[in-house]
Every structure is written in C-alpha cells, then in structure tokens.
Design a protein around this motif. Structure first.
Motif, PDB file in Angstrom:
ATOM      1  N   PHE A 182       9.738  -6.766 -25.997  1.00 31.94           N
ATOM      2  CA  PHE A 182      10.906  -5.907 -26.185  1.00 31.94           C
ATOM      3  C   PHE A 182      11.681  -6.421 -27.394  1.00 31.94           C
ATOM      4  N   LEU A 183      11.759  -5.610 -28.447  1.00 25.49           N
ATOM      5  CA  LEU A 183      12.517  -5.959 -29.650  1.00 25.49           C
ATOM      6  C   LEU A 183      13.771  -5.102 -29.684  1.00 25.49           C
ATOM      7  N   GLN A 184      14.920  -5.720 -29.498  1.00 28.92           N
ATOM      8  CA  GLN A 184      16.179  -4.983 -29.433  1.00 28.92           C
ATOM      9  C   GLN A 184      16.904  -5.074 -30.774  1.00 28.92           C
ATOM     10  N   PHE A 185      17.145  -3.889 -31.368  1.00 27.69           N
ATOM     11  CA  PHE A 185      17.802  -3.801 -32.669  1.00 27.69           C
ATOM     12  C   PHE A 185      19.181  -3.161 -32.502  1.00 27.69           C
ATOM     13  N   ALA A 186      20.130  -3.649 -33.294  1.00 27.96           N
ATOM     14  CA  ALA A 186      21.448  -3.013 -33.398  1.00 27.96           C
ATOM     15  C   ALA A 186      21.567  -2.418 -34.794  1.00 27.96           C
ATOM     16  N   ARG A 194      19.266  -4.309 -37.261  1.00 31.80           N
ATOM     17  CA  ARG A 194      19.314  -5.773 -37.265  1.00 31.80           C
ATOM     18  C   ARG A 194      18.755  -6.269 -35.936  1.00 31.80           C
ATOM     19  N   LEU A 195      17.740  -7.136 -35.992  1.00 35.59           N
ATOM     20  CA  LEU A 195      17.127  -7.651 -34.773  1.00 35.59           C
ATOM     21  C   LEU A 195      18.095  -8.582 -34.059  1.00 35.59           C
ATOM     22  N   GLU A 196      18.406  -8.259 -32.798  1.00 32.53           N
ATOM     23  CA  GLU A 196      19.336  -9.076 -32.025  1.00 32.53           C
ATOM     24  C   GLU A 196      18.615 -10.040 -31.090  1.00 32.53           C
ATOM     25  N   ARG A 197      17.585  -9.560 -30.424  1.00 29.75           N
ATOM     26  CA  ARG A 197      16.837 -10.455 -29.552  1.00 29.75           C
ATOM     27  C   ARG A 197      15.453  -9.903 -29.280  1.00 29.75           C
ATOM     28  N   ARG A 198      14.575 -10.809 -28.875  1.00 23.47           N
ATOM     29  CA  ARG A 198      13.197 -10.460 -28.537  1.00 23.47           C
ATOM     30  C   ARG A 198      12.897 -11.026 -27.161  1.00 23.47           C
ATOM     31  N   ILE A 199      12.279 -10.204 -26.333  1.00 29.94           N
ATOM     32  CA  ILE A 199      11.906 -10.644 -24.992  1.00 29.94           C
ATOM     33  C   ILE A 199      10.391 -10.479 -24.833  1.00 29.94           C
ATOM     34  N   ASP A 200       9.701 -11.590 -24.633  1.00 31.40           N
ATOM     35  CA  ASP A 200       8.273 -11.576 -24.311  1.00 31.40           C
ATOM     36  C   ASP A 200       8.121 -11.739 -22.808  1.00 31.40           C
ATOM     37  N   ALA A 201       7.147 -11.046 -22.228  1.00 31.17           N
ATOM     38  CA  ALA A 201       6.986 -11.097 -20.776  1.00 31.17           C
ATOM     39  C   ALA A 201       5.510 -10.985 -20.405  1.00 31.17           C
ATOM     40  N   GLN A 202       5.242 -11.265 -19.132  1.00 32.71           N
ATOM     41  CA  GLN A 202       3.877 -11.114 -18.626  1.00 32.71           C
ATOM     42  C   GLN A 202       3.586  -9.659 -18.264  1.00 32.71           C
ATOM     43  N   SER A 203       4.581  -8.996 -17.676  1.00 35.07           N
ATOM     44  CA  SER A 203       4.406  -7.601 -17.294  1.00 35.07           C
ATOM     45  C   SER A 203       5.764  -6.940 -17.169  1.00 35.07           C
ATOM     46  N   ALA A 204       5.747  -5.609 -17.220  1.00 39.69           N
ATOM     47  CA  ALA A 204       6.971  -4.821 -17.031  1.00 39.69           C
ATOM     48  C   ALA A 204       6.591  -3.560 -16.272  1.00 39.69           C
ATOM     49  N   GLU A 205       7.183  -3.395 -15.098  1.00 40.07           N
ATOM     50  CA  GLU A 205       6.889  -2.235 -14.269  1.00 40.07           C
ATOM     51  C   GLU A 205       8.039  -1.244 -14.344  1.00 40.07           C
ATOM     52  N   LEU A 206       7.704   0.011 -14.588  1.00 40.25           N
ATOM     53  CA  LEU A 206       8.730   1.041 -14.715  1.00 40.25           C
ATOM     54  C   LEU A 206       9.218   1.485 -13.345  1.00 40.25           C
ATOM     55  N   ARG A 207      10.504   1.328 -13.123  1.00 38.30           N
ATOM     56  CA  ARG A 207      11.142   1.821 -11.910  1.00 38.30           C
ATOM     57  C   ARG A 207      12.049   2.992 -12.268  1.00 38.30           C
ATOM     58  N   ALA A 208      12.816   3.453 -11.312  1.00 31.16           N
ATOM     59  CA  ALA A 208      13.731   4.573 -11.545  1.00 31.16           C
ATOM     60  C   ALA A 208      14.939   4.092 -12.334  1.00 31.16           C
ATOM     61  N   GLY A 209      14.880   4.204 -13.658  1.00 30.75           N
ATOM     62  CA  GLY A 209      16.008   3.869 -14.505  1.00 30.75           C
ATOM     63  C   GLY A 209      16.017   2.456 -15.033  1.00 30.75           C
ATOM     64  N   PHE A 210      14.985   1.651 -14.760  1.00 33.10           N
ATOM     65  CA  PHE A 210      14.972   0.286 -15.292  1.00 33.10           C
ATOM     66  C   PHE A 210      13.544  -0.254 -15.329  1.00 33.10           C
ATOM     67  N   TRP A 211      13.381  -1.290 -16.177  1.00 34.86           N
ATOM     68  CA  TRP A 211      12.135  -2.040 -16.214  1.00 34.86           C
ATOM     69  C   TRP A 211      12.279  -3.275 -15.314  1.00 34.86           C
ATOM     70  N   GLU A 212      11.305  -3.513 -14.489  1.00 32.00           N
ATOM     71  CA  GLU A 212      11.261  -4.737 -13.690  1.00 32.00           C
ATOM     72  C   GLU A 212      10.315  -5.698 -14.401  1.00 32.00           C
ATOM     73  N   ILE A 213      10.894  -6.712 -15.050  1.00 33.95           N
ATOM     74  CA  ILE A 213      10.143  -7.578 -15.952  1.00 33.95           C
ATOM     75  C   ILE A 213       9.899  -8.926 -15.288  1.00 33.95           C
ATOM     76  N   THR A 214       8.682  -9.426 -15.410  1.00 36.37           N
ATOM     77  CA  THR A 214       8.333 -10.747 -14.868  1.00 36.37           C
ATOM     78  C   THR A 214       7.887 -11.661 -16.005  1.00 36.37           C
ATOM     79  N   GLY A 215       8.193 -12.944 -15.852  1.00 35.72           N
ATOM     80  CA  GLY A 215       7.811 -13.931 -16.853  1.00 35.72           C
ATOM     81  C   GLY A 215       8.489 -13.718 -18.184  1.00 35.72           C
ATOM     82  N   ALA A 216       9.771 -13.336 -18.156  1.00 33.95           N
ATOM     83  CA  ALA A 216      10.478 -13.002 -19.389  1.00 33.95           C
ATOM     84  C   ALA A 216      10.946 -14.252 -20.120  1.00 33.95           C
TER      85      ALA A 216
END
Length: 365
Positions: A182-186, A194-216
């Motif tokens: 996940f590359l978050q730009f402002a 402008r790159l603000e933060r980067r999140i690397d993870a093992q997996s991301a499961e799509l739920r109703a309105g959010f990502w459930e991220i593991t190993g972030a």
C-alpha cells in the motif's frame, strides 16, 4: 391504408432478408468456433463432440451480438436488391411513394432490434459466456496454481490524495490479495503527489468497507520501520469494483454496467473500457440504423440503369469501413485519447448522416 400495407410488406421483406443473413452468418460462426473449440479443448482433453458443440452454442450469442451490424447490412442489402431486381421498387416509386416511406419499416426494425439486442441479447450473451468459461475450465480441469503470481494494480482516491495498491496474486474466491503493498500519497495544492508512507503485508482481505491486513510493516520517508502486525485500513473499494476489474468489458451485462462504473469510479479505478462498452450498447440501435441506411443507399438505384451489383458491393465495403472506423475509435476510447461517448457514437452517427445525405440527394435532387 396503403401506407400500412406498404410498411407491413417492407417489414416482411426486410425480415426475410435479415433471417437469411442471420442464418448464414450464424452457421459460419458456429462452424468456425466449433473448429476452434476442437483445436483448443479437444486436442488437450478427451471430450465428446456433444461437449464441444455445447461449448460452441454457449459462446454463439456473444459472437452473434458482435455481428448484428453485418446481419442488418447484408440482410437489408439482400431484401432491397431483390425488390429492385424484380422491379417492385420501380412500381413503388412510379406510384408516387417516396424512398423515405419505403425505408420506414426497415429503419424502425433496425432501431427496435437494436434496443432488444442491447437490453435482451447482451445480458443473455454475458450469462451464457460466463457459463461457457466455467464449463470449459471444468472440462479442462483448470485449477488455480497455488503460489502462482498474477500481478494486481489498483488505485484508490481518498480525501487528501490517493493510494496505490500492488499485489502479486488475487484470490477471487476469498477476496484476498497476496503480498500487497500500500503506497499512500498526499497531494499539495498544485496537485503534486508526495509519498507519505508504505505498508508491506503478507495478505489483505477485503471486508465491507475496509482491508483486513496481516503481517503489516510500515515505512515512512524517514529511515524508520514499524511492525504493525494485523491492522484494518478503510477503503471505498467494494467486491464488484475489485473483482470485476479482471473481467472483459464484453462479459459484463448491460444492466450491470452502470452499477459497475459507479462503484469503480467511487473507488478511483479506471472505468474507460466499461463506459465505452455501455455507450457502444446504447449506440447499437444507431449502429444498426446506419447499416440499414448504407444498404438502402447502395440499392435504391434503379436496376434498369445498370450498375446495381456494383453499388451493392460498394455498400458492403462501406459497412466494413464503418466497422473498422468504429474499432479504431474504440481503441482510442480505451486508451483515454477520446471520451467513451465520442468513441462509441461517432462512427455510426457519421455513417448514418452520410447515408442520409446521399439518399436525400438521390430522392430529392
């Protein structure tokens, strides 16, 4: 009274020509696709002729949908050329009947079948095409290989910028992204990201309105690393916008396209190919009308003046020119060089206008 009889007669004659063209084109399409399925499926697995025929028939409506303009082009050419050769058009014109009254029934038929094709045939073709793909995969014992990489890229807009999501694999059944980033730009006032933060993870499961991220693991422009573990991240991407993105626009039914476009646009995903497909279906009545007018322009010349066959051949060539022009504009629409509405409507509108001008000049001088 006379106008009603004329319209019924012209409608029946045009329908006969359309039926002949439809049966001819359908036969060719089914035979060619049967050979293709025999080559693609029959040479890899042991399947019966009935299975191959079933696959071909499931795929046939989608193929026939794309050939509707040619059905109307050659169907109308056939019916009007036959009427011209038998001197029926001469009798009609000598009775004071204008070309516009003669063409009323074929034009109405083109618009009506165009509407039916968009709202009826297209959903049927999309449903049967999905069944075709499922049955073909079942016959070929297709399974998703665990660990196989299929690159996924998404872009989601938010209040102050956007997020780019990359993953090596998309598991549609579980709505899971593998090894997502996940590359978050402002964006500042000038729109510069402008790159603000980067999140690397093992997996991301799509739920109703959010990502459930593991190993972030979070990284920022400063030399720091933060193990977040399991976190949730809000998103406006829904299941349809995420997983329909991998489907061909031709595989989405007419009634599903507006909802898919709205959900994808809300999530900040590209919608050009779906918008182009929607406008192409909306323009189908005009496309069939343009094919009918091309055929009429090529066959209204009186047979006794000679050159009727050459004019009919020119009409067929004009139909192919319209098709290739429309395909070229569609490629511009998919790439974003043209607005989808312009890419879908320009070719049939321009062709219909030119045909109308030619018919008017022939009829009224």
């Amino acid at each position: 009274m006379i106008a009603g009889r004329l319209n019924r007669y012209m409608a029946s004659q045009t329908a006969g020509g359309l039926l002949l063209a439809f049966l001819t084109i359908a036969t060719v399409i089914i035979l060619v696709d049967f050979v293709e399925q025999s080559r693609a499926v029959g040479t890899r697995v042991d399947v019966s002729t009935l299975d191959l025929l079933g696959l071909t028939l499931l795929r046939a409506p989608a193929l026939l949908e794309s050939t509707l303009p040619f059905v109307f082009l050659f169907g109308t050419l056939t019916s009007l050329f036959r009427l011209n050769r038998s001197s029926e058009l001469i009798v009609m014109r000598a009775s004071g009947i204008s070309a516009w009254r003669i063409l009323t029934a074929p034009m109405v038929l083109a618009v009506a079948i165009g509407i039916i094709g968009a709202v009826g045939l297209n959903p049927l073709a999309a449903t049967l095409n999905a069944e075709f793909e499922a049955r073909r995969d079942s016959l070929m014992n297709v399974r998703q290989v665990q660990g196989a990489e299929q690159s996924v890229w998404l872009r989601e807009t938010n209040i102050d910028g956007f997020t780019v999501i990359a993953a090596t694999q998309l598991e549609e059944a579980r709505q899971v992204l593998r090894n997502p980033v996940f590359l978050q730009f402002a964006e500042d006032e000038s729109g510069t990201p402008r790159l603000e933060r980067r999140i690397d993870a093992q997996s991301a499961e799509l739920r109703a309105g959010f990502w459930e991220i593991t190993g972030a693991i979070e990284r920022t422009p400063t030399p720091s690393r933060l193990d977040l573990g399991a976190i949730s991240m809000p998103t406006s991407i829904n299941r349809q916008a995420l997983f329909e993105r991998a489907r061909s626009a031709e595989g989405v039914a007419f009634w599903d396209l507006p909802r898919l476009i709205a959900s994808a646009r809300e999530a900040g995903l590209a919608t050009q190919r779906y918008e182009l497909r929607l406008h192409a279906l909306l323009a189908l009545p005009l496309t069939l009308l343009a094919s009918t007018l091309i055929a009429a322009a090529a066959t209204l010349r009186l047979h006794r003046l000679g050159g009727a066959a050459a004019f009919a051949m020119a009409g067929g060539i004009a139909g192919f020119v319209m098709f290739f022009f429309q395909e070229m504009l569609s490629s511009f629409g998919v790439s974003g060089a043209l607005p989808p509405a312009t890419a879908a409507w320009s070719a049939p509108a321009l062709t219909a206008l030119l045909a109308l001008i030619y018919i008017a000049s022939t009829e009224d001088g």
